[in-house]
Design a protein around this motif. Structure first.
Motif, PDB file in Angstrom:
ATOM      1  N   ARG A   9       9.670  -1.476  15.334  1.00  0.00           N
ATOM      2  CA  ARG A   9      10.319  -0.789  14.211  1.00  0.00           C
ATOM      3  C   ARG A   9       9.464  -0.880  12.961  1.00  0.00           C
ATOM      4  O   ARG A   9       9.302   0.088  12.224  1.00  0.00           O
ATOM      5  N   ILE A  10       8.908  -2.049  12.709  1.00  0.00           N
ATOM      6  CA  ILE A  10       8.108  -2.253  11.506  1.00  0.00           C
ATOM      7  C   ILE A  10       6.829  -1.433  11.567  1.00  0.00           C
ATOM      8  O   ILE A  10       6.433  -0.791  10.583  1.00  0.00           O
ATOM      9  N   ALA A  11       6.192  -1.443  12.725  1.00  0.00           N
ATOM     10  CA  ALA A  11       4.972  -0.646  12.870  1.00  0.00           C
ATOM     11  C   ALA A  11       5.260   0.820  12.594  1.00  0.00           C
ATOM     12  O   ALA A  11       4.502   1.500  11.899  1.00  0.00           O
ATOM     13  N   GLU A  12       6.360   1.281  13.107  1.00  0.00           N
ATOM     14  CA  GLU A  12       6.729   2.680  12.909  1.00  0.00           C
ATOM     15  C   GLU A  12       6.930   2.969  11.434  1.00  0.00           C
ATOM     16  O   GLU A  12       6.401   3.946  10.889  1.00  0.00           O
ATOM     17  N   GLU A  52       0.831  -1.199   0.000  1.00  0.00           N
ATOM     18  CA  GLU A  52       0.000   0.000   0.000  1.00  0.00           C
ATOM     19  C   GLU A  52       0.868   1.252   0.000  1.00  0.00           C
ATOM     20  O   GLU A  52       0.544   2.238  -0.659  1.00  0.00           O
ATOM     21  N   LEU A  53       1.940   1.202   0.708  1.00  0.00           N
ATOM     22  CA  LEU A  53       2.867   2.349   0.766  1.00  0.00           C
ATOM     23  C   LEU A  53       3.914   2.275  -0.332  1.00  0.00           C
ATOM     24  O   LEU A  53       4.855   3.067  -0.348  1.00  0.00           O
ATOM     25  N   LYS A  54       3.785   1.281  -1.212  1.00  0.00           N
ATOM     26  CA  LYS A  54       4.702   1.110  -2.331  1.00  0.00           C
ATOM     27  C   LYS A  54       6.161   1.001  -1.895  1.00  0.00           C
ATOM     28  O   LYS A  54       7.050   1.576  -2.525  1.00  0.00           O
ATOM     29  N   MET A  55       6.365   0.273  -0.852  1.00  0.00           N
ATOM     30  CA  MET A  55       7.740   0.002  -0.420  1.00  0.00           C
ATOM     31  C   MET A  55       8.171  -1.362  -0.936  1.00  0.00           C
ATOM     32  O   MET A  55       7.362  -2.273  -1.061  1.00  0.00           O
ATOM     33  N   SER A  56       9.453  -1.503  -1.198  1.00  0.00           N
ATOM     34  CA  SER A  56      10.004  -2.810  -1.521  1.00  0.00           C
ATOM     35  C   SER A  56      10.448  -3.481  -0.223  1.00  0.00           C
ATOM     36  O   SER A  56      10.575  -2.833   0.818  1.00  0.00           O
ATOM     37  N   LEU A  57      10.671  -4.784  -0.302  1.00  0.00           N
ATOM     38  CA  LEU A  57      11.216  -5.482   0.851  1.00  0.00           C
ATOM     39  C   LEU A  57      12.489  -4.800   1.319  1.00  0.00           C
ATOM     40  O   LEU A  57      12.715  -4.616   2.517  1.00  0.00           O
ATOM     41  N   ASP A  58      13.314  -4.430   0.352  1.00  0.00           N
ATOM     42  CA  ASP A  58      14.589  -3.808   0.680  1.00  0.00           C
ATOM     43  C   ASP A  58      14.428  -2.527   1.490  1.00  0.00           C
ATOM     44  O   ASP A  58      15.088  -2.345   2.509  1.00  0.00           O
ATOM     45  N   THR A  59      13.558  -1.660   1.042  1.00  0.00           N
ATOM     46  CA  THR A  59      13.451  -0.382   1.736  1.00  0.00           C
ATOM     47  C   THR A  59      12.861  -0.568   3.125  1.00  0.00           C
ATOM     48  O   THR A  59      13.319   0.058   4.085  1.00  0.00           O
ATOM     49  N   LEU A  60      11.855  -1.438   3.229  1.00  0.00           N
ATOM     50  CA  LEU A  60      11.311  -1.683   4.562  1.00  0.00           C
ATOM     51  C   LEU A  60      12.378  -2.285   5.471  1.00  0.00           C
ATOM     52  O   LEU A  60      12.519  -1.887   6.627  1.00  0.00           O
ATOM     53  N   ALA A  61      13.146  -3.207   4.912  1.00  0.00           N
ATOM     54  CA  ALA A  61      14.222  -3.818   5.703  1.00  0.00           C
ATOM     55  C   ALA A  61      15.196  -2.755   6.192  1.00  0.00           C
ATOM     56  O   ALA A  61      15.576  -2.742   7.358  1.00  0.00           O
ATOM     57  N   ALA A  62      15.575  -1.873   5.288  1.00  0.00           N
ATOM     58  CA  ALA A  62      16.540  -0.835   5.653  1.00  0.00           C
ATOM     59  C   ALA A  62      16.013   0.035   6.791  1.00  0.00           C
ATOM     60  O   ALA A  62      16.739   0.352   7.728  1.00  0.00           O
ATOM     61  N   THR A 114      -0.026   1.239  14.336  1.00  0.00           N
ATOM     62  CA  THR A 114       0.346   0.993  15.723  1.00  0.00           C
ATOM     63  C   THR A 114       0.786  -0.456  15.877  1.00  0.00           C
ATOM     64  O   THR A 114       0.314  -1.332  15.147  1.00  0.00           O
ATOM     65  N   PRO A 115       1.683  -0.695  16.824  1.00  0.00           N
ATOM     66  CA  PRO A 115       2.101  -2.072  17.098  1.00  0.00           C
ATOM     67  C   PRO A 115       0.918  -2.985  17.386  1.00  0.00           C
ATOM     68  O   PRO A 115       0.904  -4.127  16.933  1.00  0.00           O
ATOM     69  N   GLU A 116      -0.071  -2.480  18.092  1.00  0.00           N
ATOM     70  CA  GLU A 116      -1.236  -3.319  18.393  1.00  0.00           C
ATOM     71  C   GLU A 116      -1.904  -3.782  17.103  1.00  0.00           C
ATOM     72  O   GLU A 116      -2.354  -4.919  17.019  1.00  0.00           O
ATOM     73  N   TYR A 117      -1.973  -2.897  16.141  1.00  0.00           N
ATOM     74  CA  TYR A 117      -2.614  -3.286  14.896  1.00  0.00           C
ATOM     75  C   TYR A 117      -1.907  -4.481  14.279  1.00  0.00           C
ATOM     76  O   TYR A 117      -2.544  -5.392  13.765  1.00  0.00           O
ATOM     77  N   LEU A 118      -0.589  -4.507  14.368  1.00  0.00           N
ATOM     78  CA  LEU A 118       0.149  -5.618  13.781  1.00  0.00           C
ATOM     79  C   LEU A 118      -0.011  -6.896  14.575  1.00  0.00           C
ATOM     80  O   LEU A 118      -0.261  -7.957  14.022  1.00  0.00           O
ATOM     81  N   TRP A 119       0.129  -6.817  15.882  1.00  0.00           N
ATOM     82  CA  TRP A 119       0.227  -8.076  16.623  1.00  0.00           C
ATOM     83  C   TRP A 119      -1.081  -8.528  17.230  1.00  0.00           C
ATOM     84  O   TRP A 119      -1.253  -9.706  17.510  1.00  0.00           O
ATOM     85  N   ASP A 120      -2.026  -7.617  17.459  1.00  0.00           N
ATOM     86  CA  ASP A 120      -3.317  -8.064  17.958  1.00  0.00           C
ATOM     87  C   ASP A 120      -4.006  -8.863  16.866  1.00  0.00           C
ATOM     88  O   ASP A 120      -4.396  -8.315  15.854  1.00  0.00           O
ATOM     89  N   ALA A 121      -4.186 -10.135  17.105  1.00  0.00           N
ATOM     90  CA  ALA A 121      -4.647 -11.063  16.081  1.00  0.00           C
ATOM     91  C   ALA A 121      -5.832 -10.508  15.302  1.00  0.00           C
ATOM     92  O   ALA A 121      -5.843 -10.559  14.083  1.00  0.00           O
TER      93      ALA A 121
END
Lengths: 107, 107
Positions: free
Chosen positions: B52-55, B15-25, B60-67
């Motif tokens: 870090r990934i949520a940021e 959605e944010l048009k990031m590649s794996l590489d850029t997100l990894a960086a 929010t971190p909750e959005y990612l990990w709250d099932a």
DNA sequence: ACTCGATGTTCGGTGTATCGAACGAAAATG
DNA sequence: CATTTTCGTTCGATACACCGAACATCGAGT
């Protein structure tokens, strides 16, 4: 030795008068691991563990991991504010959100 | 294969048009690991990585990990707002509080 | 159709998160 | 004060989080 995370876990655990064993049991962990989280240098637990531990200690996950997160005491007012905020209409909420975003960018 | 967590990361990343590489960086990760989080069976990343990934993905971190917590719905946004609010100085908090109090009186 | 660059995928290796079980130190109980 | 029980600490072993570098794929340009 010791880390903010470890200190918070130990503080809250003893406050609730739990032993390492009981906390471990409630979080699907070993007591040796809980001990390491509390005492060893630079623990990097999984998100899963943090959530289980936060639940068992009745605090929010952010409180545990966010390096600086105030003590329940000061956050009473914050929660009151939050409750009021939640009752606003979506439109009003968005206004407040933009307000905060705007002025928290300069600096 | 695939997990709710992985699906959310991939969805938001594309959605944010990031590649794996850029997100990894942006998250001090390797792209191979980001790929594993997105595609492999049952990933258990550390709290640090999740944050870090949520940021980087601006959720929010909750959005990612709250099932469950499908779309960044209102309650999740509210909590995000609250987290930002909590990081303000006491002075700034009070300004916001007065602001809210004032304008929720006329209605 | 053939580069070429960007993106995604696979895989072997390394560190460390996490465990079980044993050990030590108090503290409770009698 | 001896014994039993409870709590904290240490340590060796194992699984897997996370990495680097190679390999694959696809689209844009010529």
């Amino acid at each position: 030795m010791a880390s903010p995370l470890g200190d918070k876990i130990r503080a809250r655990r003893t406050e609730l008068k739990m032993s390492l064993d009981t906390l471990a049991a409630q979080t699907d962990s070993s007591k040796s691991y809980i001990w390491e989280l509390e005492n060893r240098d630079n623990p990097k637990p999984s998100a899963e563990k943090i959530n289980r531990i936060a639940e068992a200690l009745k605090v929010t996950p952010e409180y545990l991991w966010d390096a600086e997160a105030d003590i329940p005491d000061e956050s009473v007012k914050d929660r009151a504010f939050f409750r009021k905020y939640q009752k606003l209409s979506s439109a009003d909420k968005k206004r407040l959100q933009r307000m905060l975003d705007a002025w928290d960018e300069d600096e």
